[in-house]
Write a protein that holds these residues in place. Structure first.
Motif, PDB file in Angstrom:
ATOM      1  N   UNK A 220       0.800  -1.227   0.000  1.00  0.00           N
ATOM      2  CA  UNK A 220       0.000   0.000   0.000  1.00  0.00           C
ATOM      3  C   UNK A 220       0.832   1.276   0.000  1.00  0.00           C
ATOM      4  N   UNK A 221       2.001   1.259   0.635  1.00  0.00           N
ATOM      5  CA  UNK A 221       2.859   2.442   0.651  1.00  0.00           C
ATOM      6  C   UNK A 221       3.388   2.744  -0.744  1.00  0.00           C
ATOM      7  N   UNK A 222       3.833   1.708  -1.434  1.00  0.00           N
ATOM      8  CA  UNK A 222       4.308   1.895  -2.801  1.00  0.00           C
ATOM      9  C   UNK A 222       3.172   2.335  -3.718  1.00  0.00           C
ATOM     10  N   UNK A 223       1.988   1.785  -3.522  1.00  0.00           N
ATOM     11  CA  UNK A 223       0.845   2.152  -4.363  1.00  0.00           C
ATOM     12  C   UNK A 223       0.480   3.620  -4.172  1.00  0.00           C
ATOM     13  N   UNK A 224       0.520   4.110  -2.924  1.00  0.00           N
ATOM     14  CA  UNK A 224       0.165   5.512  -2.682  1.00  0.00           C
ATOM     15  C   UNK A 224       1.211   6.448  -3.284  1.00  0.00           C
ATOM     16  N   UNK A 225       2.485   6.074  -3.210  1.00  0.00           N
ATOM     17  CA  UNK A 225       3.534   6.898  -3.818  1.00  0.00           C
ATOM     18  C   UNK A 225       3.392   6.912  -5.339  1.00  0.00           C
ATOM     19  N   UNK A 226       3.082   5.752  -5.905  1.00  0.00           N
ATOM     20  CA  UNK A 226       2.901   5.648  -7.352  1.00  0.00           C
ATOM     21  C   UNK A 226       1.706   6.517  -7.792  1.00  0.00           C
ATOM     22  N   UNK A 227       0.640   6.475  -7.044  1.00  0.00           N
ATOM     23  CA  UNK A 227      -0.548   7.265  -7.386  1.00  0.00           C
ATOM     24  C   UNK A 227      -0.274   8.759  -7.251  1.00  0.00           C
ATOM     25  N   UNK A 228       0.531   9.144  -6.261  1.00  0.00           N
ATOM     26  CA  UNK A 228       0.853  10.552  -6.040  1.00  0.00           C
ATOM     27  C   UNK A 228       1.650  11.152  -7.190  1.00  0.00           C
ATOM     28  N   UNK A 229       2.501  10.340  -7.786  1.00  0.00           N
ATOM     29  CA  UNK A 229       3.303  10.867  -8.895  1.00  0.00           C
ATOM     30  C   UNK A 229       2.613  10.668 -10.249  1.00  0.00           C
ATOM     31  N   UNK A 230       1.413  10.084 -10.230  1.00  0.00           N
ATOM     32  CA  UNK A 230       0.630   9.940 -11.448  1.00  0.00           C
ATOM     33  C   UNK A 230       0.930   8.670 -12.237  1.00  0.00           C
ATOM     34  N   UNK A 231       1.661   7.745 -11.646  1.00  0.00           N
ATOM     35  CA  UNK A 231       1.982   6.487 -12.322  1.00  0.00           C
ATOM     36  C   UNK A 231       0.880   5.468 -12.205  1.00  0.00           C
ATOM     37  N   UNK A 232       1.050   4.354 -12.876  1.00  0.00           N
ATOM     38  CA  UNK A 232       0.045   3.284 -12.831  1.00  0.00           C
ATOM     39  C   UNK A 232       0.460   2.186 -11.911  1.00  0.00           C
TER      40      UNK A 232
END
Length: 91
Positions: free
Chosen positions: A79-91
């Motif tokens: 979940x931590x990696x997913x939130x960081x990915x979402x914050x930078x606009x990645x998939x």
């Protein structure tokens, strides 16, 4: 930790069950099967969140241990990696 220790210090009051200054609400039907549920004087309470019904308003409770979290790819993700990915606009 034992079930009794999770709600150690809880007191039954007129408002409900109070633990560390917070009044706890009883769990809702969607919580059935969760490992975080503990019983106190015949009622069941969540050890992670004082207002369990609110956690189910927008979907699954993020504390629920009985709900499987699977992404579109079918794999569990951090979940931590997913939130960081979402914050930078990645998939």
């Amino acid at each position: 930790m034992s079930n009794e220790r999770m709600l150690e210090g809880a007191v039954k009051t007129a408002e409900g069950v109070e633990l560390k200054g917070m009044v706890l609400e009883a769990v809702v039907e969607q919580c059935d099967g969760c490992d975080r549920i503990r019983e106190f004087e015949g009622e069941k309470f969540c050890t992670s969140y004082p207002f369990p019904a609110k956690k189910w308003v927008l979907g699954d409770c993020n504390f629920a241990t009985h709900v499987a979290r699977v992404t579109a790819s079918g794999k569990k993700i951090n979940p931590l990696k997913a939130s960081k990915r979402a914050a930078r606009g990645g998939k």
